[in-house]
Design an enzyme around this catalytic site. Structure first.
Site, PDB file in Angstrom:
ATOM      1  N   LYS A 200      -3.427  -8.537  -6.681  1.00 30.40           N
ATOM      2  CA  LYS A 200      -3.499  -9.241  -8.079  1.00 30.40           C
ATOM      3  C   LYS A 200      -4.884 -10.821  -6.991  1.00 30.40           C
ATOM      4  O   LYS A 200      -5.302 -10.751  -6.173  1.00 30.40           O
ATOM      5  CB  LYS A 200      -2.936 -10.961  -8.171  1.00 30.40           C
ATOM      6  CG  LYS A 200      -2.810 -11.575  -9.149  1.00 30.40           C
ATOM      7  CD  LYS A 200      -2.211 -10.797 -10.417  1.00 30.40           C
ATOM      8  CE  LYS A 200      -2.048 -11.352 -12.008  1.00 30.40           C
ATOM      9  NZ  LYS A 200      -1.697 -10.464 -12.375  1.00 30.40           N
TER      10      LYS A 200
ATOM     11  N   SER B 123      -3.358   0.572 -18.642  1.00 31.29           N
ATOM     12  CA  SER B 123      -4.524   0.692 -17.737  1.00 31.29           C
ATOM     13  C   SER B 123      -4.009   1.590 -17.006  1.00 31.29           C
ATOM     14  O   SER B 123      -4.971   2.325 -16.583  1.00 31.29           O
ATOM     15  CB  SER B 123      -4.069  -1.184 -16.282  1.00 31.29           C
ATOM     16  OG  SER B 123      -4.928  -2.167 -17.046  1.00 31.29           O
TER      17      SER B 123
ATOM     18  N   HIS C  96       1.118  -1.291   0.088  1.00 38.14           N
ATOM     19  CA  HIS C  96       0.150   0.191  -0.357  1.00 38.14           C
ATOM     20  C   HIS C  96       0.723   1.489   0.167  1.00 38.14           C
ATOM     21  O   HIS C  96       0.224   2.522   1.221  1.00 38.14           O
ATOM     22  CB  HIS C  96      -0.555  -0.061   1.016  1.00 38.14           C
ATOM     23  CG  HIS C  96      -1.859  -1.172   1.102  1.00 38.14           C
ATOM     24  ND1 HIS C  96      -1.980  -2.138   2.131  1.00 38.14           N
ATOM     25  CD2 HIS C  96      -2.947  -1.149   0.188  1.00 38.14           C
ATOM     26  CE1 HIS C  96      -2.703  -2.810   1.990  1.00 38.14           C
ATOM     27  NE2 HIS C  96      -3.203  -2.686   0.754  1.00 38.14           N
ATOM     28  N   HIS C  97       2.263   1.335  -0.499  1.00 36.79           N
ATOM     29  CA  HIS C  97       2.680   3.105  -0.479  1.00 36.79           C
ATOM     30  C   HIS C  97       2.771   3.628  -1.190  1.00 36.79           C
ATOM     31  O   HIS C  97       2.789   4.578  -1.768  1.00 36.79           O
ATOM     32  CB  HIS C  97       4.552   2.454  -0.680  1.00 36.79           C
ATOM     33  CG  HIS C  97       4.837   1.703  -2.072  1.00 36.79           C
ATOM     34  ND1 HIS C  97       4.054   0.361  -2.819  1.00 36.79           N
ATOM     35  CD2 HIS C  97       5.119   2.188  -2.648  1.00 36.79           C
ATOM     36  CE1 HIS C  97       4.632   0.321  -3.618  1.00 36.79           C
ATOM     37  NE2 HIS C  97       5.124   1.415  -4.543  1.00 36.79           N
ATOM     38  N   ARG C  98       1.932   3.130  -2.619  1.00 34.80           N
ATOM     39  CA  ARG C  98       1.419   4.096  -2.944  1.00 34.80           C
ATOM     40  C   ARG C  98      -0.690   3.004  -3.669  1.00 34.80           C
ATOM     41  O   ARG C  98      -0.274   1.592  -3.653  1.00 34.80           O
ATOM     42  CB  ARG C  98       1.597   3.978  -5.088  1.00 34.80           C
ATOM     43  CG  ARG C  98       2.826   4.782  -4.457  1.00 34.80           C
ATOM     44  CD  ARG C  98       3.084   5.569  -4.856  1.00 34.80           C
ATOM     45  NE  ARG C  98       4.731   6.563  -4.529  1.00 34.80           N
ATOM     46  CZ  ARG C  98       5.989   7.462  -5.841  1.00 34.80           C
ATOM     47  NH1 ARG C  98       4.544   7.033  -7.235  1.00 34.80           N
ATOM     48  NH2 ARG C  98       6.528   7.516  -5.889  1.00 34.80           N
TER      49      ARG C  98
ATOM     50  N   ASP D 115       7.077   2.735 -13.277  1.00 34.11           N
ATOM     51  CA  ASP D 115       6.675   4.495 -13.043  1.00 34.11           C
ATOM     52  C   ASP D 115       4.928   4.817 -12.838  1.00 34.11           C
ATOM     53  O   ASP D 115       4.644   5.804 -13.445  1.00 34.11           O
ATOM     54  CB  ASP D 115       7.666   5.518 -13.193  1.00 34.11           C
ATOM     55  CG  ASP D 115       8.755   6.001 -13.045  1.00 34.11           C
ATOM     56  OD1 ASP D 115       8.755   5.575 -11.963  1.00 34.11           O
ATOM     57  OD2 ASP D 115       9.617   6.218 -13.626  1.00 34.11           O
TER      58      ASP D 115
ATOM     59  N   LYS E 292      -3.026  -2.893  -7.508  1.00 38.61           N
ATOM     60  CA  LYS E 292      -3.706  -2.253  -9.080  1.00 38.61           C
ATOM     61  C   LYS E 292      -2.743  -4.124  -9.213  1.00 38.61           C
ATOM     62  O   LYS E 292      -2.155  -4.564  -9.365  1.00 38.61           O
ATOM     63  CB  LYS E 292      -2.990  -1.817  -9.787  1.00 38.61           C
ATOM     64  CG  LYS E 292      -3.746  -2.186 -11.660  1.00 38.61           C
ATOM     65  CD  LYS E 292      -4.180  -0.396 -11.937  1.00 38.61           C
ATOM     66  CE  LYS E 292      -5.153  -1.038 -13.262  1.00 38.61           C
ATOM     67  NZ  LYS E 292      -5.881  -2.321 -13.294  1.00 38.61           N
TER      68      LYS E 292
ATOM     69  N   LYS F 180       6.441  -4.485 -10.615  1.00 40.06           N
ATOM     70  CA  LYS F 180       6.185  -4.120 -11.482  1.00 40.06           C
ATOM     71  C   LYS F 180       6.098  -2.345 -12.635  1.00 40.06           C
ATOM     72  O   LYS F 180       6.542  -1.529 -12.515  1.00 40.06           O
ATOM     73  CB  LYS F 180       5.418  -5.361 -12.283  1.00 40.06           C
ATOM     74  CG  LYS F 180       5.015  -4.910 -14.028  1.00 40.06           C
ATOM     75  CD  LYS F 180       3.739  -5.971 -14.455  1.00 40.06           C
ATOM     76  CE  LYS F 180       4.239  -7.470 -14.064  1.00 40.06           C
ATOM     77  NZ  LYS F 180       2.883  -8.554 -14.679  1.00 40.06           N
TER      78      LYS F 180
HETATM   79  P1  NAD Z   1      -4.974 -15.983 -22.157  1.00 39.50           P
HETATM   80  O1  NAD Z   1      -5.762 -16.906 -20.940  1.00 39.50           O
HETATM   81  O2  NAD Z   1      -5.586 -14.991 -23.203  1.00 39.50           O
HETATM   82  O3  NAD Z   1      -3.683 -16.731 -22.604  1.00 39.50           O
HETATM   83  C1  NAD Z   1      -3.368 -17.929 -22.317  1.00 39.50           C
HETATM   84  C2  NAD Z   1      -2.693 -19.083 -23.170  1.00 39.50           C
HETATM   85  O4  NAD Z   1      -1.958 -19.899 -22.975  1.00 39.50           O
HETATM   86  C3  NAD Z   1      -3.562 -19.410 -24.128  1.00 39.50           C
HETATM   87  O5  NAD Z   1      -4.097 -19.462 -25.366  1.00 39.50           O
HETATM   88  C4  NAD Z   1      -3.906 -21.088 -23.460  1.00 39.50           C
HETATM   89  O6  NAD Z   1      -4.700 -21.991 -23.784  1.00 39.50           O
HETATM   90  C5  NAD Z   1      -2.263 -20.706 -23.424  1.00 39.50           C
HETATM   91  N1  NAD Z   1      -1.617 -22.145 -22.463  1.00 39.50           N
HETATM   92  C6  NAD Z   1      -2.331 -22.749 -21.845  1.00 39.50           C
HETATM   93  N2  NAD Z   1      -1.149 -23.879 -20.947  1.00 39.50           N
HETATM   94  C7  NAD Z   1      -0.714 -23.845 -21.851  1.00 39.50           C
HETATM   95  C8  NAD Z   1       0.011 -25.075 -22.032  1.00 39.50           C
HETATM   96  N3  NAD Z   1       0.930 -25.763 -21.274  1.00 39.50           N
HETATM   97  N4  NAD Z   1       1.149 -24.762 -22.977  1.00 39.50           N
HETATM   98  C9  NAD Z   1       1.216 -23.820 -24.192  1.00 39.50           C
HETATM   99  N5  NAD Z   1      -0.481 -22.895 -24.763  1.00 39.50           N
HETATM  100  C10 NAD Z   1      -1.201 -23.060 -22.890  1.00 39.50           C
HETATM  101  O7  NAD Z   1      -4.043 -15.263 -20.316  1.00 39.50           O
HETATM  102  P2  NAD Z   1      -3.013 -14.354 -21.708  1.00 39.50           P
HETATM  103  O8  NAD Z   1      -3.930 -12.897 -20.861  1.00 39.50           O
HETATM  104  O9  NAD Z   1      -2.900 -13.945 -22.200  1.00 39.50           O
HETATM  105  O10 NAD Z   1      -2.003 -14.344 -20.255  1.00 39.50           O
HETATM  106  C11 NAD Z   1      -0.816 -15.103 -20.362  1.00 39.50           C
HETATM  107  C12 NAD Z   1       0.189 -14.734 -19.722  1.00 39.50           C
HETATM  108  O11 NAD Z   1       0.598 -13.049 -19.136  1.00 39.50           O
HETATM  109  C13 NAD Z   1      -0.458 -14.998 -17.966  1.00 39.50           C
HETATM  110  O12 NAD Z   1       1.255 -15.191 -17.085  1.00 39.50           O
HETATM  111  C14 NAD Z   1      -0.547 -13.486 -17.626  1.00 39.50           C
HETATM  112  O13 NAD Z   1      -0.134 -13.659 -15.551  1.00 39.50           O
HETATM  113  C15 NAD Z   1       0.467 -13.308 -18.124  1.00 39.50           C
HETATM  114  N6  NAD Z   1       0.571 -11.310 -18.231  1.00 39.50           N
HETATM  115  C16 NAD Z   1      -0.984 -11.157 -18.701  1.00 39.50           C
HETATM  116  C17 NAD Z   1      -1.593  -9.519 -19.051  1.00 39.50           C
HETATM  117  C18 NAD Z   1      -2.476  -8.919 -19.770  1.00 39.50           C
HETATM  118  O14 NAD Z   1      -2.736  -8.499 -20.269  1.00 39.50           O
HETATM  119  N7  NAD Z   1      -2.968  -9.879 -20.017  1.00 39.50           N
HETATM  120  C19 NAD Z   1      -0.480  -8.756 -18.402  1.00 39.50           C
HETATM  121  C20 NAD Z   1       1.141  -8.883 -18.098  1.00 39.50           C
HETATM  122  C21 NAD Z   1       1.218 -10.663 -17.912  1.00 39.50           C
END
Ligand code: NAD
Length: 472
Positions: free
Chosen positions: A106, A363, A64-66, A99, A70, A94
């Site tokens: 989460k 975001s 909660h420092h900021r 910034d 999110k 992150k």
């Molecule tokens: P998503 O659900 O849209 O896509 C994930 C994809 O991975 C799917 O197509 C799924 O079929 C595939 N998948 C699942 N298990 C698999 C496996 N064993 N081998 C290969 N493919 C597999 O999810 P996303 O939003 O793209 O998120 C993916 C990663 O990115 C997560 O770790 C998430 O925390 C991270 N992330 C997402 C965002 C965002 O804006 N959506 C931002 C930062 C980080």
């Protein structure tokens, strides 16, 4: 699918501990920075068919420092308290790194979203939102969720509607969640933001001649051979933009149903359309099927981009990885042990807390847009267009020449929301990369980019406590 959530939480803590030693901060402050401040553990009933199902869900606020805090909400069977805590911690670092003035959080619901109808998913999402409201863990100044694995703008729209119905008349209520549909107070460019950020970060890294020499790679992203795991939100946009804007070759794709290879590179938009129509990547024309789902990760390539889930690269497969650069588009795709092993082998890893920060960056832009209640560019686009037009006309007049209609249109274009979002994201990713690289180069004790990124982030969070007068 390998699943070891404790391993993930342990990895984040190990990485933190390694970097903390180089920050010069007092141990009490480091303990406070590392601690997960609040964890909400929920079990609630939802009617599914003729029965009731008990749904397991969480929301963790790491720091909660900021404020607000999110972080995304994921729907996956891997969700548990420790996974959510690890992801919340990563969000704090992150945000600090790029910034974005938020603490990390989460959320997660332990379900396989594919097993539920749209109606059932809506009921689960709305009930989860009620719980967050009742526990004071959602709101524009408190905690602002976003999409993550297994969720999208659709779930964010349900969250927004539930929140607004319970907080009618709250002036800034629409800023209670980001990643909303554009037509429901979202922002243009949010869908592609994480993938686009990955592209900008990778492009920046490979543009530095001195570094590419060390890796034995040519300068520039063009023609780099890239393998992507996961063709979801992050993986699809990363692969698409690397191919269409960077002219890189996406030679391998790993998905849930298996993995494929094409030395000439895939047309990603066509591949995604094929998967949508046929439910698989394996039958895509020109694709060579590989032996299993993980095989593409071991292909001979320049850049590997895991964009699916955590713990995909462990000591089991790390010795077979041939990529020179790994960009952690997913959160925690490499275990701490495998990461140290690969770094030792000379692989450069762009850490998750930096390379996938594009989502939270945009975001943040969405949240700002919501608080200002006006679309970016609305007040200035036409003004800038007229000003550029006057400059072009003056140049024509004084040089006695004529600018073509096409050139005039390009030179005088005022920025739309999408242009401003992309340029703000590009600036953010480039600036943060250099902050991390400079830290790495400046301190010979720091062994890799991940540790450097943690050092930069921990120092920034620590400086907030310094401003509060807790230590000099
Ligand atoms: P998503 O659900 O849209 O896509 C994930 C994809 O991975 C799917 O197509 C799924 O079929 C595939 N998948 C699942 N298990 C698999 C496996 N064993 N081998 C290969 N493919 C597999 O999810 P996303 O939003 O793209 O998120 C993916 C990663 O990115 C997560 O770790 C998430 O925390 C991270 N992330 C997402 C965002 C965002 O804006 N959506 C931002 C930062 C980080």
């Amino acid at each position: 699918m390998s699943h070891a959530p404790n391993l993930f939480f342990e990895s984040v803590n190990q990485n933190f501990a390694k970097a903390a030693a180089y920050t010069g901060l007092p141990s009490g402050i480091l303990d406070q920075i590392r601690a997960v401040n609040t964890v909400l553990r929920l079990r609630f009933p939802v009617r599914i068919g003729d029965d009731v199902e008990v749904i397991e869900a969480y929301r963790a606020q790491h720091s909660h420092h900021r404020m607000p805090t999110k972080g995304g909400i994921r729907y996956a069977m891997t969700v548990d308290q420790e996974e959510v805590m690890a992801l919340a911690a990563l969000m704090t670092y992150k945000c600090a790194l790029v910034d974005v003035p938020f603490g990390g959080a989460k959320g997660g619901i332990k379900i396989n979203p594919k097993k539920y109808s749209v109606d059932q998913l809506e009921r689960i999402t709305r009930r989860y939102t009620y719980e967050l409201i009742n526990h004071g863990m959602i709101g524009p100044g408190k905690d602002v969720p976003a999409p993550d694995y297994g969720t999208s703008s659709r779930e964010m729209a349900w969250i927004l509607d539930t929140y607004l119905s319970m907080n009618r008349g709250e002036l800034d209520g629409i800023a209670c969640v980001t990643g909303k549909p554009v037509t429901m107070n979202g922002i243009r460019g949010r869908d592609e933001a994480t993938g686009r950020g990955v592209y900008y970060g990778v492009r920046e890294m490979v543009s530095i001649e001195e570094d590419m020499k060390k890796l034995g790679l040519t300068v520039g992203i063009e023609d780099k051979r890239i393998v992507v795991q996961g063709l979801g939100n992050v993986g699809y946009h990363t692969a698409r933009i690397c191919q269409t804007e960077g002219n890189a070759k996406i030679i391998g794709i790993a998905e849930y149903e298996g993995s494929i290879f094409n030395p000439d590179g895939f047309d990603i938009e066509a591949l995604a359309a094929h998967r949508k129509e046929h439910g698989t990547i394996m039958t895509f024309p020109g694709a060579q099927p590989l032996s299993n789902r993980m095989a593409a990760l071991e292909l001979d390539c320049d850049i590997l981009i895991p964009a699916a889930l955590e713990n995909q690269i462990t000591m089991e497969n790390a010795p077979n990885i041939k990529a020179k650069i790994i960009a952690e588009a997913a959160n925690g795709p490499i275990t701490a042990e495998a990461s140290a092993y690969l770094a030792e082998k000379g692989v450069w890893i762009l850490p998750d807390m930096y390379i996938n920060a594009g989502g939270v960056t945009v975001s943040y832009f969405e949240w700002l847009k919501n608080l200002s209640h006006v679309r970016f560019g609305r007040m200035t686009k036409r003004f800038e267009q007229n000003a550029y037009d006057n400059i072009v006309s003056a140049i024509e007049k004084y040089t006695n020449s004529k600018v073509s209609d096409r050139d005039r249109a390009i030179l005088t274009k005022g920025p739309d929301e999408i242009d401003l979002v992309r340029s703000g994201l590009e600036e953010t990713m480039i600036t943060a990369y250099h902050a991390i690289r400079d830290q790495w180069m400046a301190d010979p004790r720091i062994e890799d980019l991940r540790t450097a990124a943690f050092v930069v982030a921990i120092k920034k969070v620590g400086s907030d406590y310094a401003q509060l007068g807790i230590f000099p």
